[in-house]
Design a protein around this motif. Structure first.
Motif, PDB file in Angstrom:
ATOM      1  N   ALA A 110      -4.195  45.153  11.302  1.00 13.43           N
ATOM      2  CA  ALA A 110      -4.188  44.718   9.894  1.00 13.43           C
ATOM      3  C   ALA A 110      -5.585  44.290   9.477  1.00 13.43           C
ATOM      4  O   ALA A 110      -6.357  43.766  10.267  1.00 13.43           O
ATOM      5  CB  ALA A 110      -3.204  43.581   9.683  1.00 13.43           C
ATOM      6  N   LYS A 111      -5.854  44.513   8.194  1.00 18.15           N
ATOM      7  CA  LYS A 111      -7.197  44.236   7.679  1.00 18.15           C
ATOM      8  C   LYS A 111      -7.598  42.771   7.796  1.00 18.15           C
ATOM      9  O   LYS A 111      -8.700  42.453   8.195  1.00 18.15           O
ATOM     10  CB  LYS A 111      -7.276  44.692   6.217  1.00 18.15           C
ATOM     11  N   GLU A 112      -6.694  41.861   7.419  1.00 18.66           N
ATOM     12  CA  GLU A 112      -7.044  40.445   7.441  1.00 18.66           C
ATOM     13  C   GLU A 112      -6.393  39.709   8.600  1.00 18.66           C
ATOM     14  O   GLU A 112      -6.534  38.497   8.715  1.00 18.66           O
ATOM     15  CB  GLU A 112      -6.602  39.771   6.132  1.00 18.66           C
ATOM     16  N   GLN A 113      -5.624  40.418   9.444  1.00 17.76           N
ATOM     17  CA  GLN A 113      -4.987  39.835  10.607  1.00 17.76           C
ATOM     18  C   GLN A 113      -4.175  38.582  10.287  1.00 17.76           C
ATOM     19  O   GLN A 113      -4.482  37.481  10.732  1.00 17.76           O
ATOM     20  CB  GLN A 113      -6.035  39.511  11.673  1.00 17.76           C
ATOM     21  N   PRO A 114      -3.109  38.745   9.516  1.00 16.24           N
ATOM     22  CA  PRO A 114      -2.248  37.605   9.205  1.00 16.24           C
ATOM     23  C   PRO A 114      -1.515  37.145  10.457  1.00 16.24           C
ATOM     24  O   PRO A 114      -1.328  37.895  11.406  1.00 16.24           O
ATOM     25  CB  PRO A 114      -1.271  38.176   8.186  1.00 16.24           C
ATOM     26  N   GLN A 115      -1.073  35.930  10.479  1.00 12.40           N
ATOM     27  CA  GLN A 115      -0.327  35.386  11.597  1.00 12.40           C
ATOM     28  C   GLN A 115       0.792  34.501  11.069  1.00 12.40           C
ATOM     29  O   GLN A 115       0.739  34.027   9.947  1.00 12.40           O
ATOM     30  CB  GLN A 115      -1.261  34.561  12.489  1.00 12.40           C
ATOM     31  N   MET A 116       1.774  34.238  11.940  1.00  5.76           N
ATOM     32  CA  MET A 116       2.837  33.318  11.557  1.00  5.76           C
ATOM     33  C   MET A 116       2.616  31.964  12.215  1.00  5.76           C
ATOM     34  O   MET A 116       2.106  31.873  13.327  1.00  5.76           O
ATOM     35  CB  MET A 116       4.191  33.874  11.982  1.00  5.76           C
ATOM     36  N   ALA A 117       3.011  30.909  11.509  1.00  3.37           N
ATOM     37  CA  ALA A 117       2.850  29.562  12.040  1.00  3.37           C
ATOM     38  C   ALA A 117       3.894  28.656  11.418  1.00  3.37           C
ATOM     39  O   ALA A 117       4.544  29.009  10.432  1.00  3.37           O
ATOM     40  CB  ALA A 117       1.456  29.035  11.726  1.00  3.37           C
ATOM     41  N   GLU A 118       4.023  27.468  12.025  1.00  7.15           N
ATOM     42  CA  GLU A 118       4.916  26.453  11.467  1.00  7.15           C
ATOM     43  C   GLU A 118       4.062  25.298  10.964  1.00  7.15           C
ATOM     44  O   GLU A 118       3.108  24.893  11.621  1.00  7.15           O
ATOM     45  CB  GLU A 118       5.890  25.975  12.554  1.00  7.15           C
TER      46      GLU A 118
ATOM     47  N   ASP B 126      -4.842  29.166   1.765  1.00  5.66           N
ATOM     48  CA  ASP B 126      -4.943  30.214   2.782  1.00  5.66           C
ATOM     49  C   ASP B 126      -3.580  30.609   3.333  1.00  5.66           C
ATOM     50  O   ASP B 126      -3.488  31.457   4.219  1.00  5.66           O
ATOM     51  CB  ASP B 126      -5.855  29.747   3.919  1.00  5.66           C
ATOM     52  N   ILE B 127      -2.522  29.975   2.838  1.00  3.42           N
ATOM     53  CA  ILE B 127      -1.163  30.357   3.243  1.00  3.42           C
ATOM     54  C   ILE B 127      -0.647  31.371   2.232  1.00  3.42           C
ATOM     55  O   ILE B 127      -0.695  31.142   1.026  1.00  3.42           O
ATOM     56  CB  ILE B 127      -0.242  29.118   3.305  1.00  3.42           C
ATOM     57  N   LEU B 128      -0.188  32.519   2.722  1.00  2.45           N
ATOM     58  CA  LEU B 128       0.192  33.621   1.839  1.00  2.45           C
ATOM     59  C   LEU B 128       1.633  33.512   1.367  1.00  2.45           C
ATOM     60  O   LEU B 128       1.945  33.789   0.210  1.00  2.45           O
ATOM     61  CB  LEU B 128       0.006  34.956   2.566  1.00  2.45           C
ATOM     62  N   ALA B 129       2.539  33.126   2.304  1.00  4.25           N
ATOM     63  CA  ALA B 129       3.960  33.138   1.955  1.00  4.25           C
ATOM     64  C   ALA B 129       4.735  32.272   2.933  1.00  4.25           C
ATOM     65  O   ALA B 129       4.288  32.024   4.057  1.00  4.25           O
ATOM     66  CB  ALA B 129       4.494  34.573   1.985  1.00  4.25           C
ATOM     67  N   ILE B 130       5.887  31.821   2.477  1.00  3.68           N
ATOM     68  CA  ILE B 130       6.831  31.119   3.334  1.00  3.68           C
ATOM     69  C   ILE B 130       7.909  32.111   3.755  1.00  3.68           C
ATOM     70  O   ILE B 130       8.389  32.901   2.940  1.00  3.68           O
ATOM     71  CB  ILE B 130       7.491  29.936   2.574  1.00  3.68           C
ATOM     72  N   VAL B 131       8.280  32.099   5.049  1.00  2.04           N
ATOM     73  CA  VAL B 131       9.352  32.962   5.548  1.00  2.04           C
ATOM     74  C   VAL B 131      10.589  32.097   5.712  1.00  2.04           C
ATOM     75  O   VAL B 131      10.572  31.117   6.456  1.00  2.04           O
ATOM     76  CB  VAL B 131       8.954  33.601   6.906  1.00  2.04           C
ATOM     77  N   GLU B 132      11.644  32.427   4.991  1.00  7.26           N
ATOM     78  CA  GLU B 132      12.820  31.538   4.989  1.00  7.26           C
ATOM     79  C   GLU B 132      13.927  31.982   5.942  1.00  7.26           C
ATOM     80  O   GLU B 132      13.966  33.132   6.344  1.00  7.26           O
ATOM     81  CB  GLU B 132      13.358  31.452   3.564  1.00  7.26           C
TER      82      GLU B 132
ATOM     83  N   MET C 261      15.183  39.806   0.295  1.00  6.74           N
ATOM     84  CA  MET C 261      14.031  39.562   1.192  1.00  6.74           C
ATOM     85  C   MET C 261      13.817  38.063   1.350  1.00  6.74           C
ATOM     86  O   MET C 261      13.896  37.316   0.378  1.00  6.74           O
ATOM     87  CB  MET C 261      12.770  40.192   0.577  1.00  6.74           C
ATOM     88  N   ASN C 262      13.546  37.639   2.571  1.00  8.37           N
ATOM     89  CA  ASN C 262      13.345  36.201   2.772  1.00  8.37           C
ATOM     90  C   ASN C 262      11.874  35.813   2.933  1.00  8.37           C
ATOM     91  O   ASN C 262      11.561  34.842   3.598  1.00  8.37           O
ATOM     92  CB  ASN C 262      14.183  35.704   3.952  1.00  8.37           C
ATOM     93  N   ILE C 263      10.990  36.595   2.319  1.00  6.27           N
ATOM     94  CA  ILE C 263       9.579  36.202   2.278  1.00  6.27           C
ATOM     95  C   ILE C 263       9.281  35.710   0.873  1.00  6.27           C
ATOM     96  O   ILE C 263       9.469  36.428  -0.101  1.00  6.27           O
ATOM     97  CB  ILE C 263       8.644  37.384   2.632  1.00  6.27           C
ATOM     98  N   LYS C 264       8.835  34.454   0.768  1.00  9.43           N
ATOM     99  CA  LYS C 264       8.620  33.827  -0.535  1.00  9.43           C
ATOM    100  C   LYS C 264       7.117  33.623  -0.731  1.00  9.43           C
ATOM    101  O   LYS C 264       6.534  32.706  -0.164  1.00  9.43           O
ATOM    102  CB  LYS C 264       9.350  32.474  -0.517  1.00  9.43           C
ATOM    103  N   PRO C 265       6.474  34.470  -1.527  1.00 13.26           N
ATOM    104  CA  PRO C 265       5.025  34.320  -1.682  1.00 13.26           C
ATOM    105  C   PRO C 265       4.670  33.030  -2.424  1.00 13.26           C
ATOM    106  O   PRO C 265       5.422  32.573  -3.282  1.00 13.26           O
ATOM    107  CB  PRO C 265       4.620  35.556  -2.494  1.00 13.26           C
ATOM    108  N   LEU C 266       3.514  32.453  -2.104  1.00 22.18           N
ATOM    109  CA  LEU C 266       3.060  31.211  -2.731  1.00 22.18           C
ATOM    110  C   LEU C 266       2.204  31.504  -3.953  1.00 22.18           C
ATOM    111  O   LEU C 266       1.485  32.498  -4.001  1.00 22.18           O
ATOM    112  CB  LEU C 266       2.248  30.380  -1.742  1.00 22.18           C
ATOM    113  N   GLY C 267       2.249  30.586  -4.933  1.00 19.80           N
ATOM    114  CA  GLY C 267       1.368  30.657  -6.098  1.00 19.80           C
ATOM    115  C   GLY C 267       1.535  31.938  -6.882  1.00 19.80           C
ATOM    116  O   GLY C 267       2.632  32.302  -7.279  1.00 19.80           O
ATOM    117  N   ASP C 268       0.420  32.624  -7.125  1.00 20.11           N
ATOM    118  CA  ASP C 268       0.439  33.845  -7.937  1.00 20.11           C
ATOM    119  C   ASP C 268       0.516  35.106  -7.077  1.00 20.11           C
ATOM    120  O   ASP C 268       0.134  36.184  -7.525  1.00 20.11           O
ATOM    121  CB  ASP C 268      -0.817  33.897  -8.826  1.00 20.11           C
TER     122      ASP C 268
END
Lengths: 94, 94, 94, 94, 94, 94, 94
Positions: free
Chosen positions: F31-39, F88-94, A1-8
């Motif tokens: 989605a409950k929190e309405q995540p979005q993608m950004a750079e 507030d950033i959840l994850a990095i997409v690689e 999977m290429n999603i890398k979660p941040l922190g905890d």
């Protein structure tokens, strides 16, 4: 999977009904916090989060019980995942 | 039991009425926080939880009083359990 | 007593009216927080509670004033007790 | 007085109108927080309270201004007292 | 003045309109937090307040801007004062 | 870009639909929190923020998932950006 | 300017429309937090604020984006200023 979660944070994939039955846990629909079972698919690095040192205790492949309303749902390659904090995971099912 | 609680969480199994009577404690139904008796069936490792060092003070087999509304209920092999934090346990009954 | 409170909790037994009169304190019924008098019957070990070092300052036999709405009531061998945190005890009456 | 406040608590006795006039302070009835004057009659030991080191800065006999709604009122030998935390005392009147 | 504020508190006396005009600041009546100008008449010792080391940065005679709704008003020898925490003072006007 | 975020803030630019499709993530509208993608287009220096040491884990060019309602939107040279905290950033997409 | 902000506060002067246009930023009126641009005119000393070490990262003359509803407005020599905490400044525009 290429999603890398941040922190905890961790990324989990919910288990289907048959998988739950196999591991012997039934999560009653009338439960107060509506726990669910999932498999860990990605784990953040931990470290200092909000000024507190967090050590990651779960690893990819772990089957876990988590609180249904925790985290953020995303869809990737047609599969639904949830990104949540390790603290929202209640237990590992071995 | 193959449920391994994370951090300062424990898994408990509520005691039936006859067991409570034997240990001499009656928990009145009109109590403000509705405490209940239970037996500890699994104990998390403790350690640093939310940035605070937590030492586990309960062990498997302890009979405890806990606040009824604390924790998350799960059903495993037909038996109901509750996963809650050690801090929600009020006392050990010896 | 075989109830062992955890952390900074204590078990208390409320004093009857005649006992209060003897010690000279009357707690007015219209008081804002409705304090009450009680005797300490069990004391937790203290130590690190919620990441803070707590030293127990009360001992079994102390007569104390506490806030009526604090804690959880239990009944044991036909007697009512309250389990509450030391911080909810306002003063010792000597 | 045989009431020994715990932690950073103090016991105070409200001053009567003539006493206030003598010390030259009038506390307006329409004040937002309704401060009052009182005399300190007992002082807790201070020390670590809620994980913070508290040094007691008031002593028995001090006349103080405090916020009217703070603390818990008790009646002892026919006299009304208030138990409150040192932090609810605004100033000493010398 | 014989009012000695505790901890990080200060006693201030509001400035009259002509004094404000002289120092060149006008505080608009429609302001969101309704700041006001005042002169410091007494300063607490600072030190550890709520477990945090507070250094007093204002001194008697300083003219300051503070938030109108902060603090507690008292009347002393016919003059109105306000007791508030140093943190409620926004700026010194030199 | 000549916008330099302070502390643990970052500046991000939302990804268009085609960009999301390419990276394989679909964020469901319900989605409950309405995540979005950004750079990420700018990264603050981190350091001590609100008394906690924050290490920046994202860098310019990273594609990230963030919670839609986090942060403050600005428009610069006709393009919309969002300034938000790294937390507030959840994850990095690689 | 003879207004000296305390602690981690700064004094800012809002930029007019033409100044914003020149620096290329437009802040949309329908924005959720209504950010605005301003110039820093005075900077507090920083240091320990609320028990946390704060290092000032902005200086007089910096153009900044801040949240419109933060801080307290004052009028001085006919000009309107805002006093706010450094933490309410989102970014420096260079």
């Amino acid at each position: 999977m290429n999603i890398k979660p941040l922190g905890d944070r961790v990324v989990i994939k919910k288990l289907e009904a048959e998988e739950k039955t196999k591991s012997g846990i039934v999560l009653p629909s009338q439960a107060k916090e509506q726990p669910q079972m999932a498999e860990i698919v990605a784990v953040g690095p931990g470290g200092v989060v909000d000024g507190k040192e967090i050590k990651m205790e779960v690893k990819v492949g772990d089957k876990v019980i988590f609180s249904k309303y925790a985290g953020t749902e995303i869809k990737y390659d047609g599969v639904e995942y949830t990104i949540l904090r390790q603290n929202d995971i209640l237990a590992i099912v071995e």
